[in-house]
Design an enzyme around this catalytic site. Structure first.
Site, PDB file in Angstrom:
ATOM      1  N   ASP A 231       0.850  -1.187   0.000  1.00 26.72           N
ATOM      2  CA  ASP A 231       0.000   0.000   0.000  1.00 26.72           C
ATOM      3  C   ASP A 231       0.897   1.252   0.000  1.00 26.72           C
ATOM      4  O   ASP A 231       1.803   1.366   0.831  1.00 26.72           O
ATOM      5  CB  ASP A 231      -0.856  -0.053   1.284  1.00 26.72           C
ATOM      6  CG  ASP A 231      -1.968   0.963   1.307  1.00 26.72           C
ATOM      7  OD1 ASP A 231      -2.400   1.399   0.230  1.00 26.72           O
ATOM      8  OD2 ASP A 231      -2.427   1.302   2.419  1.00 26.72           O
TER       9      ASP A 231
ATOM     10  N   GLU B 168      -1.619   6.001  -8.947  1.00 24.96           N
ATOM     11  CA  GLU B 168      -2.570   6.977  -8.389  1.00 24.96           C
ATOM     12  C   GLU B 168      -2.454   8.318  -9.095  1.00 24.96           C
ATOM     13  O   GLU B 168      -1.364   8.823  -9.354  1.00 24.96           O
ATOM     14  CB  GLU B 168      -2.353   7.160  -6.881  1.00 24.96           C
ATOM     15  CG  GLU B 168      -3.302   8.214  -6.296  1.00 24.96           C
ATOM     16  CD  GLU B 168      -3.448   8.184  -4.778  1.00 24.96           C
ATOM     17  OE1 GLU B 168      -3.142   7.148  -4.162  1.00 24.96           O
ATOM     18  OE2 GLU B 168      -3.866   9.210  -4.218  1.00 24.96           O
TER      19      GLU B 168
ATOM     20  N   ASP C 229      -8.534   0.846   6.417  1.00 24.48           N
ATOM     21  CA  ASP C 229      -7.561   0.675   7.486  1.00 24.48           C
ATOM     22  C   ASP C 229      -8.095   1.249   8.800  1.00 24.48           C
ATOM     23  O   ASP C 229      -8.162   0.559   9.819  1.00 24.48           O
ATOM     24  CB  ASP C 229      -6.243   1.377   7.098  1.00 24.48           C
ATOM     25  CG  ASP C 229      -5.136   1.114   8.100  1.00 24.48           C
ATOM     26  OD1 ASP C 229      -5.354   0.351   9.056  1.00 24.48           O
ATOM     27  OD2 ASP C 229      -4.035   1.680   7.938  1.00 24.48           O
ATOM     28  N   SER C 230      -8.522   2.509   8.767  1.00 24.25           N
ATOM     29  CA  SER C 230      -8.918   3.194  10.004  1.00 24.25           C
ATOM     30  C   SER C 230     -10.023   2.460  10.762  1.00 24.25           C
ATOM     31  O   SER C 230      -9.989   2.400  12.000  1.00 24.25           O
ATOM     32  CB  SER C 230      -9.372   4.626   9.701  1.00 24.25           C
ATOM     33  OG  SER C 230      -8.286   5.357   9.179  1.00 24.25           O
TER      34      SER C 230
HETATM   35  P1  13P Z   1      -8.821   4.769   5.703  1.00 23.55           P
HETATM   36  O1  13P Z   1      -7.940   5.636   6.524  1.00 23.55           O
HETATM   37  O2  13P Z   1     -10.088   5.465   5.344  1.00 23.55           O
HETATM   38  O3  13P Z   1      -9.082   3.445   6.335  1.00 23.55           O
HETATM   39  O4  13P Z   1      -8.065   4.482   4.320  1.00 23.55           O
HETATM   40  C1  13P Z   1      -7.098   3.477   4.222  1.00 23.55           C
HETATM   41  C2  13P Z   1      -6.333   3.521   2.958  1.00 23.55           C
HETATM   42  O5  13P Z   1      -6.653   4.207   2.003  1.00 23.55           O
HETATM   43  C3  13P Z   1      -5.142   2.672   2.890  1.00 23.55           C
HETATM   44  O6  13P Z   1      -4.431   2.876   1.705  1.00 23.55           O
HETATM   45  O1  G3H Z   2      -3.215   4.776   3.607  1.00 26.39           O
HETATM   46  C1  G3H Z   2      -2.523   4.558   4.576  1.00 26.39           C
HETATM   47  C2  G3H Z   2      -2.803   3.433   5.465  1.00 26.39           C
HETATM   48  O2  G3H Z   2      -3.867   3.724   6.321  1.00 26.39           O
HETATM   49  C3  G3H Z   2      -1.556   2.994   6.169  1.00 26.39           C
HETATM   50  O3  G3H Z   2      -1.193   3.853   7.180  1.00 26.39           O
HETATM   51  O4  G3H Z   2       1.223   4.404   6.891  1.00 26.39           O
HETATM   52  O5  G3H Z   2       0.097   4.541   9.144  1.00 26.39           O
HETATM   53  O6  G3H Z   2       0.574   2.325   8.103  1.00 26.39           O
HETATM   54  P1  G3H Z   2       0.288   3.786   7.869  1.00 26.39           P
HETATM   55 ZN    ZN Z   3      -4.476   4.866   0.978  1.00 23.54          ZN
END
Ligand code: 13P
Ligand code: G3H
Ligand code: ZN
Length: 325
Positions: free
Chosen positions: A95, A147, A272-273
């Site tokens: 990611d 992106e 993720d959040s």
């Molecule tokens: P959120 O913070 O909305 O979960 O997005 C996660 C994300 O885009 C990881 O690449």
């Molecule tokens: O888009 C980002 C993801 O939520 C990952 O976050 O870089 O804190 O692991 P991080």
């Molecule tokens: Zn992201």
């Protein structure tokens, strides 16, 4: 000879996205940093029979250690096949890769998909680095996500004050010149738990579906990715606040809008959040209600169970991926 990711029992995104596009649903892309999150994701997706993308950021890779990650991914696939008796397709994705070297290292160590996020660079620089990653990754049949447009939000490695919507006039040229397999676009989502500035009771502004429509017109049948797609589930925000946390005005993307996006060319939805919120809420609750508890299994275990439940719920009622493996 098997590709590095095939050795791990993983798949790239090609078939997943093709089916998601035809079936009008989206593949969930859940971030993980530790064993409990990975178990919950695989367990939840196996139980709901959903294909899944498990993804790690560069911060997660540093946190978990790249060698450990390799074996975690292998362990997760084997647990899924042997213990959970499930054959769901599993993709391991980087990611927000920010350099060619990081993407290469992930391809070499068994990732089946990588994102090169050149969205903060100039258009031509973004094209150059994305093309370089595609040329390398495609030799091993590893999928590449690029992106265009900038998402706002503050994360470990992903940080931008202001967002810039994707310009639909650029997407065709970008995809043609880079050869990417999917494209992340910016239509009003952002990273983290504070996505919109709204007063209590006010509804959040709708995502820019007009931009998504324009992108779809320019790139018919091409897989689109939505980042920043946590709904910031209020049940868990409230639980965090009730048990000593402080997350005022945390809001996310309404589930209804994600449902709509999942039916379009959006084939991958990043979350993720929400996972972070669930885990934090449950741990806070256990700590508050059982202050004498000091066995990590007693708070990480319930957090893992709850996360699994939320994942099943999302796959079933939001992304539409349940039952599609
Ligand atoms: P959120 O913070 O909305 O979960 O997005 C996660 C994300 O885009 C990881 O690449
Ligand atoms: O888009 C980002 C993801 O939520 C990952 O976050 O870089 O804190 O692991 P991080
Ligand atoms: Zn992201």
């Amino acid at each position: 000879m098997k590709r590095p990711y095939e050795e791990l029992g993983l798949v790239n995104t090609k078939e997943m996205f093709k089916k998601a596009m035809e079936g009008k649903y989206a593949i969930p892309a859940y971030n993980f940093n530790n064993m409990e999150q990975l178990q919950a994701i695989i367990g939840g997706c196996a139980e709901s029979n959903s294909p899944v993308i498990v993804q790690v950021s560069s911060g997660a890779r540093k946190y978990a250690n790249q060698t450990m990650l390799y074996w975690m991914a292998k362990g997760a696939v084997e647990m899924c096949r042997k213990d959970l008796k499930s054959n769901i397709p599993i993709c391991l994705h980087l990611d927000h890769g920010d350099t060619f070297e990081l993407c290469k290292s992930c391809v070499d160590s068994g990732f089946s998909s990588v994102m090169i996020d050149g969205s903060h660079l100039s258009y031509e620089e973004n094209i150059a680095v994305t093309k370089k990653v595609v040329e390398y990754a495609h030799q091993f049949d590893v999928s590449v996500e690029g992106e265009l447009g900038v998402l706002a939000g503050i994360e470990d490695a992903v940080s931008a004050e202001k967002h810039t919507y994707t310009d639909p006039n650029q997407v065709e040229d970008f995809v043609k010149r880079t050869g990417v397999d999917s494209l992340a676009i910016s239509i009003g989502t952002s990273h983290g738990a504070y996505k919109f500035k709204v007063k209590p009771g006010e509804s959040v502004p709708p995502l820019r579906f007009d931009i998504l429509d324009e992108v779809e017109k320019r790139l018919p049948g091409f897989p689109i990715v939505l980042h920043g797609s946590s709904s910031v589930l209020q049940e868990y925000v409230q639980m965090i606040n009730q048990y000593g946390g402080k997350m005022d005005n945390a809001v996310g993307v309404p589930e209804e809008q994600l449902r709509k996006a999942a039916k379009s060319a959006v084939c991958k939805i990043n979350i993720d959040s929400d996972g972070r919120l669930v885990v934090t809420a449950i741990i806070r609750k256990v700590f508050a209600e059982q202050p004498g508890e000091f066995d990590p299994r007693k708070y990480l275990g319930p957090a893992r169970e709850e996360l699994k439940k939320v994942i099943i719920e999302k796959n079933t009622n939001v992304l539409g991926s349940a039952g599609k493996a």
